[in-house]
Design a protein around this motif. Structure first.
Motif, mmCIF file in Angstrom:
data_model
loop_
_atom_site.group_PDB
_atom_site.id
_atom_site.type_symbol
_atom_site.label_atom_id
_atom_site.label_comp_id
_atom_site.label_asym_id
_atom_site.label_seq_id
_atom_site.Cartn_x
_atom_site.Cartn_y
_atom_site.Cartn_z
ATOM 1 N N MET A 29 84.294 36.818 30.214
ATOM 2 C CA MET A 29 84.062 37.280 31.768
ATOM 3 C C MET A 29 82.683 36.904 32.083
ATOM 4 O O MET A 29 82.308 36.304 33.057
ATOM 5 C CB MET A 29 84.473 38.749 32.059
ATOM 6 C CG MET A 29 85.813 38.969 32.335
ATOM 7 S SD MET A 29 85.988 40.827 32.559
ATOM 8 C CE MET A 29 85.553 40.839 34.369
ATOM 9 N N GLU A 30 81.936 37.681 31.333
ATOM 10 C CA GLU A 30 80.321 37.365 31.579
ATOM 11 C C GLU A 30 79.931 36.085 31.398
ATOM 12 O O GLU A 30 79.243 35.435 32.446
ATOM 13 C CB GLU A 30 79.593 38.389 30.604
ATOM 14 C CG GLU A 30 79.491 39.548 31.165
ATOM 15 C CD GLU A 30 78.990 40.561 30.062
ATOM 16 O OE1 GLU A 30 78.758 40.260 28.997
ATOM 17 O OE2 GLU A 30 78.499 41.705 30.656
ATOM 18 N N ILE A 77 80.789 34.368 34.795
ATOM 19 C CA ILE A 77 79.863 34.641 35.974
ATOM 20 C C ILE A 77 78.507 33.840 35.567
ATOM 21 O O ILE A 77 77.913 33.282 36.509
ATOM 22 C CB ILE A 77 79.498 36.026 35.988
ATOM 23 C CG1 ILE A 77 80.843 36.812 35.982
ATOM 24 C CG2 ILE A 77 78.449 36.215 37.070
ATOM 25 C CD1 ILE A 77 81.170 36.915 37.691
ATOM 26 N N PHE A 78 78.055 33.889 34.441
ATOM 27 C CA PHE A 78 76.876 33.043 34.081
ATOM 28 C C PHE A 78 77.019 31.701 34.356
ATOM 29 O O PHE A 78 75.984 31.066 35.082
ATOM 30 C CB PHE A 78 76.606 33.157 32.581
ATOM 31 C CG PHE A 78 76.325 34.287 32.066
ATOM 32 C CD1 PHE A 78 75.899 35.463 33.055
ATOM 33 C CD2 PHE A 78 76.255 35.017 30.753
ATOM 34 C CE1 PHE A 78 75.401 36.857 32.468
ATOM 35 C CE2 PHE A 78 76.021 35.920 30.454
ATOM 36 C CZ PHE A 78 75.650 37.159 31.193
ATOM 37 N N MET A 91 78.734 30.510 36.539
ATOM 38 C CA MET A 91 78.698 30.125 37.959
ATOM 39 C C MET A 91 77.200 30.297 38.781
ATOM 40 O O MET A 91 77.010 29.293 39.454
ATOM 41 C CB MET A 91 79.665 31.385 38.782
ATOM 42 C CG MET A 91 79.708 31.326 40.159
ATOM 43 S SD MET A 91 80.747 32.661 40.786
ATOM 44 C CE MET A 91 79.336 33.844 41.214
ATOM 45 N N PHE A 92 76.529 30.795 38.181
ATOM 46 C CA PHE A 92 75.219 31.036 38.430
ATOM 47 C C PHE A 92 74.347 29.845 38.085
ATOM 48 O O PHE A 92 73.749 29.142 39.149
ATOM 49 C CB PHE A 92 74.425 32.340 37.736
ATOM 50 C CG PHE A 92 74.241 33.520 38.736
ATOM 51 C CD1 PHE A 92 73.215 33.595 39.613
ATOM 52 C CD2 PHE A 92 75.411 34.535 38.570
ATOM 53 C CE1 PHE A 92 73.232 34.754 40.235
ATOM 54 C CE2 PHE A 92 75.084 35.743 39.235
ATOM 55 C CZ PHE A 92 73.894 35.918 40.293
ATOM 56 N N PRO A 124 68.205 30.540 39.408
ATOM 57 C CA PRO A 124 69.442 31.035 38.684
ATOM 58 C C PRO A 124 69.258 31.017 37.205
ATOM 59 O O PRO A 124 69.673 32.115 36.414
ATOM 60 C CB PRO A 124 70.374 30.180 38.907
ATOM 61 C CG PRO A 124 69.888 29.589 40.301
ATOM 62 C CD PRO A 124 68.477 29.436 40.277
ATOM 63 N N SER A 125 68.565 30.170 36.596
ATOM 64 C CA SER A 125 68.408 30.082 34.988
ATOM 65 C C SER A 125 67.782 31.418 34.516
ATOM 66 O O SER A 125 68.122 31.745 33.557
ATOM 67 C CB SER A 125 67.699 28.756 34.619
ATOM 68 O OG SER A 125 68.237 27.836 35.325
ATOM 69 N N LEU A 158 67.549 34.153 36.168
ATOM 70 C CA LEU A 158 68.203 35.290 36.377
ATOM 71 C C LEU A 158 69.198 35.269 35.021
ATOM 72 O O LEU A 158 69.514 36.412 34.541
ATOM 73 C CB LEU A 158 69.088 35.415 37.564
ATOM 74 C CG LEU A 158 68.252 35.154 38.908
ATOM 75 C CD1 LEU A 158 69.127 35.243 39.913
ATOM 76 C CD2 LEU A 158 67.178 36.466 38.841
ATOM 77 N N MET A 159 69.876 34.311 34.793
ATOM 78 C CA MET A 159 70.601 34.223 33.569
ATOM 79 C C MET A 159 70.253 34.513 32.313
ATOM 80 O O MET A 159 70.877 34.949 31.441
ATOM 81 C CB MET A 159 71.540 32.950 33.609
ATOM 82 C CG MET A 159 72.555 32.886 34.715
ATOM 83 S SD MET A 159 73.629 34.543 34.805
ATOM 84 C CE MET A 159 72.740 35.173 36.361
ATOM 85 N N GLY A 218 70.431 37.957 32.165
ATOM 86 C CA GLY A 218 71.857 38.431 32.336
ATOM 87 C C GLY A 218 72.303 38.197 30.725
ATOM 88 O O GLY A 218 73.117 39.192 30.390
#
Lengths: 127, 498, 480, 98
Positions: A44-45, A48-49, A51-52, A80-81, A83-84, A87
């Protein structure tokens, strides 16, 4: 429907992200094996990653590093990179903790199946 | 020096517990020092929160903005101490200090050796820091990271009890909570992709321009947030993890989990709903109706579930499910009175429920009994503990002079202003049900024959912490002045935006 | 001001002192209870004097943005007088009744605390204070209801709490709605809702009457009252015949005359149904009472019936009706407490709780049964007793309001009352004359003295109603 | 049990369908004029070197613009470590005593 499909094809990384997300969510909900639940969470994660990161991309854009060798004029969005990166660390931490809990549960109950653990616990509390 | 401290106070209240958490393992074997440090930093947090609240109150609605690293808003991360932030910081500090005091010297039974107790305190401080961060942050991705810190430390606190059941509860909690935070991250992702901003203010402005073109995106983002935070804050059908986790955790952890941690997620949801989506969108997408409906279902279902429990801590845990319903109900009232009531109820429940859990913890520690029917006559043997339990119960039921009443009063006013009749009835039915599941405990404790056993009130620090919480309940109920002021200002600010 | 504070605090202070005192010293504790209930009464009298003299007595404050105030007006003063005076009698009676019973400390503690709370209900100056004390009264009297600690008592207690809390919830909603519409909750300065004729007003009235009606035991909200008769007799006498139920009645009087006002009430369609509900309760309550064999249960259903007399008077919205209601509030309370006290003495001294087995009791307990007989006559509304006057004014009010069938209801209920009580007295004095010493001794004297004294008071008021007339007149003038 | 799983599958597919509609509504993938590529990323790309002195913009964001997040990232790691330790590390005496 046709337009929807076309748009989906254009947004294929998001589509893939949704597929990953659904697979992961289904795994978490339906599997009783603790490891599989954990793997589901990770899938799942990843969705989302994806998608970002896909959101930050520009077709034909360059890696966001200032470098002589980098000849392209457009850089992709670095946010986004970044942020991930955070994440992923979070996801790793959760995985580590969950694994530790599984080890602890295995030590106590001798199984990694959620249903069996619940059964055994109820037996204990009835006694 | 003082100017520097004042200027940096918003970030200081977040960092201080985290810093102490980092150094704490160094003194793992010196319990006194560890406990002293924890209580010191909690007291410091209370002073800081009080000072911030006084500044915010004096400034009349102008929030304190703190730019981390000096980067201006859309680029860097921004902290904002407005009325809401100051209010929640006060709640956090006001609850966590007594809980820390209660934990002092009382944990070895439930947690284990000195090292383990130290680790427990570290997790406790980390949770505190994360909650304080939630109160002041103004950045969407920062919310996610804080939520993760809080989740992990909560699960750690649950599994600190050295018992396989605790590990099982922690695992369920961890998996479901991570599911929730993944959903939250997804929601943040949708918002970021459509608006291009992570700062709440900028994101909200951008959203105000484009939402009509992307209704589905907004809809999915809202529902992701709702379900995600709903899981974390135990909204009724998503509460499955809560009873096990809150009843198996060590008592101070139960108090902080039920009292504060859930409120942190609720504050995040509140911020995202009202600061990012804004009240126009909430009404346009009828989210407020969903929230009110979900709240009503949670109140009734949680209360009925609580009625069926015989184990003391489980009954309190299910009561949390019901009480969270009130807060969701309040979230859906798009008017000043209702939101004020919601915020005040949140604070009231934080204080009351931690008092209840601590009192229950003290009773269980003294007697070794878990179930309600075995606690006959305990009111005579442990008068202070049971008195505090009674005060907490009366507050939850919503008797005047106790904090819960004022929260319910404003919730009812807000409902009437919104023209809702059924929720008003549900609030009252919920109160009666609450009395139905809490008063038998009090009756058993006071009016049944005293068992001939050597049960005693807990030690002095525990007594002080219990009394502090009871006093807080009564003060909130009788003289809520500045609290109510902060809450109603925060509520008004939510409705001014856009 | 000082009198008001002293009147209110004497009960709580006394209760706390009793709670702190050691179990063993009965004599000292009884003295403390006596002193503090007497002081509660004395200061209530002082407060009432000041109120009737037209002075304003007021304490006000605020909590949580909600203003509360304690400012007795004549109606509150009358209720305070009734409650505090009877409290003293009940306390004295308790000394005898409770003498050899267990858990006396808890009993006296909560008895005294309830006195304060009841006076708080009486003296409240706005709806917030009224609600606060009304809610507290439930909790203060709960330990008295479950005093026996048997499973039946616990069940009765739970019923009592649930009924009362549900009622209080309805009242809370109603208060909030009133606050939204009127922006003011004070009783002083005319009816709160004056000039705010809204479509939902009937519903608001229903909420209020339903909420207070629980404690006032309007049918079908009465079920907790017979169950609560499990409590010790002085408690039943005082709380379930007077103080608690009167707080409900008082709440309804407040709602009718201070919240809505008789003019606004006259325009509501729902208000015209209310007297009929009261009439229904009067008839059905007393009819059920005749079927009961256990004396205390009979008295309980009878209470339900009699309370609705007061409500009936209030609902006529006529000055004469209100006069009758207030008069009945005064006279019924003295008589009913007498009846309960007698029932307690009978149960304690002979062990009989059932009416059917009371043949000959009158010969062994002549004074008790004499008091019982006087009170029974009062319940029918015979002339030498005070209820005659109240019934007279109630009928006058009904006729003045153009609802003459209500007067017939009153007459009919008087006849059923006669059927209910006279046979009891007759059976008590039938059978063989047995001389026994069941009415001797200090303990019985303590129980008998307040009983006889109350019966005497009832007679006295009946023969000379002028003594209470000024107070009643003050109430009626206040509202009309 | 089977029905439960089927129900979950159905719900999941429904949710996925809803999200897919949403995905189709998102700004087209990889276009330079998407809302994501606004003044925020422009400043990161154009002025990162002046602002922070770092050539790698991701590094600049992680370690400077959003260093506060990174601090919490380390805290997450620290929390997880502690949680692992508190779960697994129990002394022998306690283990036998449980």
């Amino acid at each position: 429907m046709r337009i929807l499909l076309e748009k989906l094809m254009a947004n294929y990384p998001y589509f893939a992200a949704v597929v990953l997300f659904t697979i992961g969510a289904l795994t978490v909900m339906t599997r009783s094996n603790l490891f599989k639940k954990l793997i589901g969470i990770n899938i799942m994660e990843s969705g989302i990653f994806l998608m970002f990161v896909a959101a930050g991309n520009i077709r034909g854009g360059a890696v966001p590093i200032l470098d002589e060798a980098n000849t392209k004029s457009v850089y992709i969005n670095p946010l986004p990179s970044a942020l991930m990166l955070t994440g992923i660390v979070v996801s790793v931490s959760v995985t580590a903790f969950a694994l530790a809990l599984i080890v602890r549960l295995y030590k106590s109950y001798g199984t990694t199946d959620a249903h069996r653990i619940a059964e055994m616990r109820n037996e204990v509390s009835e006694r | 020096m003082t100017a520097a401290i004042t200027a940096n106070l918003p970030v200081f209240v977040v960092i201080a517990p985290l810093f102490v958490a980092f150094v704490l393992p160094t003194f793992a074997r010196r319990m006194r020092l560890v406990e002293g440090l924890v209580i010191f930093v909690e007291a410091l947090g209370l002073v800081g929160a009080g000072y911030l609240a006084s500044i915010v109150l004096a400034q009349k609605g102008i929030p304190i903005i703190y730019r981390l690293g000096g980067w201006p808003a859309p680029w860097g991360i921004e902290l904002e101490v407005g009325s809401l932030g100051a209010f929640f910081l006060l709640v956090i500090a006001g609850v966590s200090l007594p809980v820390a005091l209660f934990a002092r010297g009382n944990l070895t039974k439930e947690v284990g050796s000195k090292e383990r107790v130290t680790r427990f305190y570290v997790l406790y401080l980390l949770l505190n820091g994360a909650l304080a961060g939630m109160a002041v942050t103004n950045d969407l991705f920062n919310v996610f990271v804080l939520v993760e810190v809080a989740t992990l430390s909560c699960c750690g606190l649950v599994s600190a009890r050295n018992h396989p059941r605790a590990a099982e509860a922690a695992f369920t909690y961890l998996i479901l909570a991570t599911l929730g935070s993944t959903l939250v991250l997804g929601g943040i992702g949708f918002l970021y992709i459509t608006t291009g901003h992570l700062n709440m203010g900028f994101s909200s402005q951008e959203l105000g321009r484009i939402w009509q073109d992307n209704p589905h995106v907004v809809w999915v983002a809202i529902s992701f947030m709702l379900v995600g935070f709903g899981v974390k804050s135990a909204l009724f059908p998503l509460h499955l993890w809560l009873p096990d986790a809150h009843s198996t955790a060590p008592s101070p952890a139960s108090a902080i989990l039920s009292g504060l941690a859930i409120k942190g997620y609720l504050i995040c949801l509140l911020k995202i709903l009202y600061n990012v989506f804004g009240h126009t969108l909430i009404q346009a997408f009828a989210v407020h109706r969903i929230l009110v409906l979900a709240g009503m279902v949670a109140i009734i279902a949680g209360s009925i579930l609580a009625l069926t429990q015989d184990e003391l801590k489980r009954r309190l845990a299910f009561s949390t499910v019901a009480q969270v319903g009130y807060i969701y109900l309040g979230l859906g009232l798009v008017n000043t009175k209702g939101l004020t009531g919601m915020l005040f109820y949140l604070a009231s429940h934080a204080v009351s429920k931690s008092a209840l859990f601590l009192a229950a913890g003290a009773m269980i520690a003294a007697t070794g009994k878990q179930s309600i029917s075995e606690l006959a006559g305990i009111g005579r043997k442990m008068p202070i503990t049971m008195a505090v339990f009674t005060v907490g119960s009366l507050s939850l039921v919503g008797i005047p002079l106790f904090s819960g009443f004022i929260g319910k009063w404003y919730l009812i006013l807000g409902n009437l202003e919104a023209g809702n009749i059924i929720p008003v009835a549900v609030i009252i039915i919920g109160s009666v049900l609450c009395a139905a599941y809490l008063f038998p405990i009090i009756r058993t404790a006071y009016f049944e024959p005293v068992a001939d056993e050597d049960w005693q009130d807990p030690g002095l620090p525990q007594k002080i912490s219990l009394i502090l919480l009871a006093v807080a309940i009564v003060i909130l109920g009788v003289l809520p002045g500045p609290f109510l002021e902060l809450a109603s200002r925060a509520a008004a600010e939510f409705l001014v935006l856009q | 001001m000082l009198n008001l504070i002293l009147a209110l605090s004497s009960g709580v202070v006394g209760g706390l002192i009793v709670a702190m005192m050691p179990q063993a010293n009965h004599r000292l504790r009884n003295l403390v209870v006596l002193v503090f209930s007497a002081s509660g009464m004395v200061f209530s009298w002082r407060v009432a004097q000041m109120v009737f003299a037209g002075e304003s007595v007021k304490i006000a404050g605020e909590f949580g943005g909600l203003a509360w105030s304690l400012a007795p007006d004549p109606l509150g003063a009358v209720f305070g007088l009734i409650a505090s005076t009877l409290w003293l009698f009940a306390a004295v009676y308790s000394f005898g009744y409770m003498a050899q019973k267990h858990k006396q400390r808890t009993y006296y503690t909560f008895l005294l605390i309830s006195l304060s709370v009841t006076l708080g209900v009486a003296f409240s100056g706005n709806l917030v204070a009224l609600y606060l004390f009304y809610e507290l009264l439930t909790f203060a009297t709960y330990p008295l209801v479950i005093h026996e600690r048997s499973s039946e008592a616990v069940k009765a207690g739970s019923k009592y709490i649930l009924y009362s809390l549900s009622g209080a919830g309805a009242i809370l909603i109603a208060i909030v709605i009133t606050y939204r519409w009127a922006g003011n909750l004070d009783f002083a300065g005319g009816p709160i809702l004056v000039g705010c004729l809204k479509p939902g007003l009937s519903w608001l009235l229903l909420l209020f009457v339903g909420g207070f009606g629980v404690k006032a035991a309007i049918m079908p909200l009465h079920r907790w009252l017979p169950a609560a008769m499990i409590a010790p007799t002085p408690v039943s006498a005082l709380l379930h015949a007077v103080a608690v139920v009167y707080s409900g009645v008082y709440g309804i009087l407040r709602v009718v005359y201070s919240v809505f006002g008789h003019e606004l009430m006259g325009q509501l369609s729902f208000a015209s149904i209310l007297p009929w509900i009261a009439a229904f309760t009067i008839l059905v309550g007393v009819a059920i009472a005749t079927q009961q064999d256990v004396l205390k249960r009979r008295l309980a259903y009878h209470t339900i019936s009699q309370l609705s007399y007061i409500l009936l008077g209030a609902f006529t919205l006529q000055p004469w009706g209100l006069t009758g209601a207030i008069l009945h509030m005064i006279s019924y309370s003295t008589l009913k407490v007498t009846l309960f006290f007698c029932a307690g003495i009978i149960a304690e001294q002979t062990g009989e709780t059932k009416v059917s087995r009371m043949g000959g009791v009158g010969w062994s307990l002549p004074k008790t049964m004499a008091a019982f007989g006087i009170a029974s006559l009062g319940m029918i509304g015979m002339l030498p007793l005070n209820t005659f006057w109240s019934k007279y004014y109630l009928m006058k009010g009904s006729v003045a309001g153009g609802r003459w069938p209500l007067a017939l209801v009153l007459i009919g209920s008087g006849i059923i009352n006669a059927l209910c009580f006279i046979p009891t007295v007759v059976t008590a004095f039938s059978g063989e004359r047995v001389r026994s010493d069941t009415e001797q001794g200090g303990r019985v004297a303590l129980m008998l003295a307040p009983t006889m004294f109350l019966a005497a008071i009832s007679l006295f008021i009946g023969l000379w109603p002028g003594i209470v007339w000024s107070g009643v007149q003050a109430v009626v003038d206040w509202f009309f | 049990m089977r029905i439960g799983k089927l129900l979950i599958l159905l719900v999941a597919l429904l949710v996925a369908y809803g999200i897919l509609i949403t995905v189709a509504e998102l700004p087209p993938y990889g276009m330079p004029d998407n809302p994501v590529h606004n003044q925020v990323s422009e400043r990161y790309i154009n002025e990162a070197v002046e602002d922070t002195g770092v050539l790698n913009m991701v590094t600049a964001i992680v370690l400077d613009y959003r260093a506060y997040d990174t601090m919490f990232e380390t805290i997450v790691l620290f929390t997880a470590t502690l949680a692992v330790v508190i779960t697994l590390k129990t002394s022998k005496r306690e283990e036998s005593g449980k």
